[in-house]
Scaffold this motif. Sequence first.
Motif, short mmCIF file in Angstrom:
data_model
loop_
_atom_site.label_atom_id
_atom_site.label_comp_id
_atom_site.label_asym_id
_atom_site.label_seq_id
_atom_site.Cartn_x
_atom_site.Cartn_y
_atom_site.Cartn_z
N PHE A 1 11.99 8.68 43.76
CA PHE A 1 12.37 8.96 45.14
C PHE A 1 12.57 10.46 45.28
CE2 PHE A 1 15.19 9.27 48.81
CZ PHE A 1 14.64 8.34 49.69
N LEU A 2 11.88 11.08 46.25
CA LEU A 2 11.87 12.54 46.36
C LEU A 2 12.71 13.02 47.54
CD1 LEU A 2 8.06 13.26 45.74
CD2 LEU A 2 9.88 12.71 44.10
N ILE A 3 13.59 13.99 47.28
CA ILE A 3 14.45 14.56 48.31
C ILE A 3 14.32 16.08 48.27
CG2 ILE A 3 16.80 14.75 49.22
CD1 ILE A 3 17.52 12.22 47.69
N SER A 4 14.07 16.67 49.42
CA SER A 4 14.00 18.14 49.51
C SER A 4 15.26 18.68 50.18
CB SER A 4 12.75 18.57 50.29
OG SER A 4 12.76 18.01 51.59
N LEU A 5 15.75 19.79 49.67
CA LEU A 5 16.88 20.51 50.25
C LEU A 5 16.34 21.88 50.67
CD1 LEU A 5 19.62 19.71 47.57
CD2 LEU A 5 19.07 18.40 49.63
N ASN B 1 14.66 14.61 53.59
CA ASN B 1 14.97 16.05 53.59
C ASN B 1 16.38 16.26 54.12
OD1 ASN B 1 14.16 19.02 53.52
ND2 ASN B 1 14.79 18.77 55.66
N VAL B 2 17.10 17.18 53.49
CA VAL B 2 18.40 17.63 54.00
C VAL B 2 18.24 19.10 54.36
CG1 VAL B 2 20.84 17.99 53.52
CG2 VAL B 2 19.66 16.00 52.55
N HIS B 3 18.52 19.41 55.61
CA HIS B 3 18.40 20.79 56.08
C HIS B 3 19.67 21.56 55.73
CE1 HIS B 3 17.14 24.18 58.47
NE2 HIS B 3 18.27 24.14 59.16
N LEU B 4 19.52 22.67 55.01
CA LEU B 4 20.64 23.54 54.69
C LEU B 4 20.58 24.74 55.62
CD1 LEU B 4 20.52 23.47 50.76
CD2 LEU B 4 21.61 21.85 52.35
N PRO B 5 21.38 24.73 56.68
CA PRO B 5 21.27 25.77 57.73
C PRO B 5 21.48 27.18 57.18
CG PRO B 5 22.68 23.95 58.44
CD PRO B 5 22.45 23.75 56.98
N LEU B 6 20.54 28.05 57.46
CA LEU B 6 20.60 29.44 57.01
C LEU B 6 20.30 30.35 58.18
CD1 LEU B 6 20.71 31.62 54.72
CD2 LEU B 6 18.24 31.25 54.45
N GLU B 7 21.26 31.18 58.58
CA GLU B 7 21.06 32.13 59.67
C GLU B 7 20.16 33.27 59.24
OE1 GLU B 7 23.72 34.68 62.93
OE2 GLU B 7 24.69 33.59 61.28
#
Length: 349
Positions: free
Chosen positions: A143-147, A162-168
């Motif tokens: 099972f593949l998960i991208s961050l 996918n989990v979005h890691l918010p970056l300004e």
Amino acid sequence: MGSLPPSSLDFSQGSIKNGGSSDVHQEISRDNLLNLFKSQQDLLNHFFKHLDLSQTLDFSRILLSTSGTVFFTGVGKSAFVANKVSQTLVSLSFRSSFLSPLDALHGDIGALSSRDVLVFFSKSGATEELLRLVPCAKAKGAFLISLTSVSGNPLAGVCDMNVHLPLERELCPFNLAPVTSTAIQMVFGDTIAVALMAARNLSKEEYAANHPAGRIGKSLIFKVKDVMKKKEELPVCKEGDLIMDQLVELTSKGCGCLLVVDEHYRLIGTFTDGDLRRTLKASGEAIFKLSVGEMCNRKPRTIGPETMAVEAMKKMESPPSPVQFLPVVNEENFLIGIVTLHGLVSAGL
């Protein structure tokens, strides 16, 4: 304070020319350094404010329910983060490992199975080495998960989640050096690790068992029997022995005391080098005729072999006055060892 624009993120009071050569005066001002820390704080706050908790919760639950191994991978600085987060999970008794994307394509992917999860750390989600790894990992059934931090990136499109890691933006004045993005990845990964730790109800003793060389581990693992001196090392005498005849025994074993026992090796009392000095001062030449039994302490502090070693140290330091050793006796008061303050300190406690 809002995030500083790139032009304000200067590293010195003056410009540095010629590639920072030694003939140019370089300096970091207090104000510029403070501004950089404040800017990084603001950038991290942006991450915390915009992180999707639902995505994060789903991610955490998948890792918690995985029956196999949680693998982490990444390239460049993200690889260091992936490796560190994996090692954190291992230290918390989770099955985890770092998988190099290059090595994976040359045989290491054999470690993957359909029971495993593979987590990709990638700021851009466009790293070629990671994208090449995806179809191979899918063929293994993992099972593949991208961050990732860039919306609509190709890696997020081909992974199962996918989990979005918010970056300004990056703190780097050019918005290039991965300093804020990797900080975000590390904060995210380590926080998830602690969440998993709490969900598994990992005890302090279980944690210590994974850190036997550290002070915390030793304090929760080592028992008195693990750090005590045993019979052949003990300064033992009988109560009828003359004090002056036992001076070699008193001084040669490095314990600073004599352990007075009966014929069955039950502990009667202790006689210390301090007792010797006090007896000599009070009795003078009469000390040559005094037996150890006449002057020993018949109510010494003792401890059992199964007691935690850290408790021995506490008992030594307890009122009315600290002591340097504790005889170790069993339930029938048979002498089986001695634990000393020096021995506990040497063991790292």
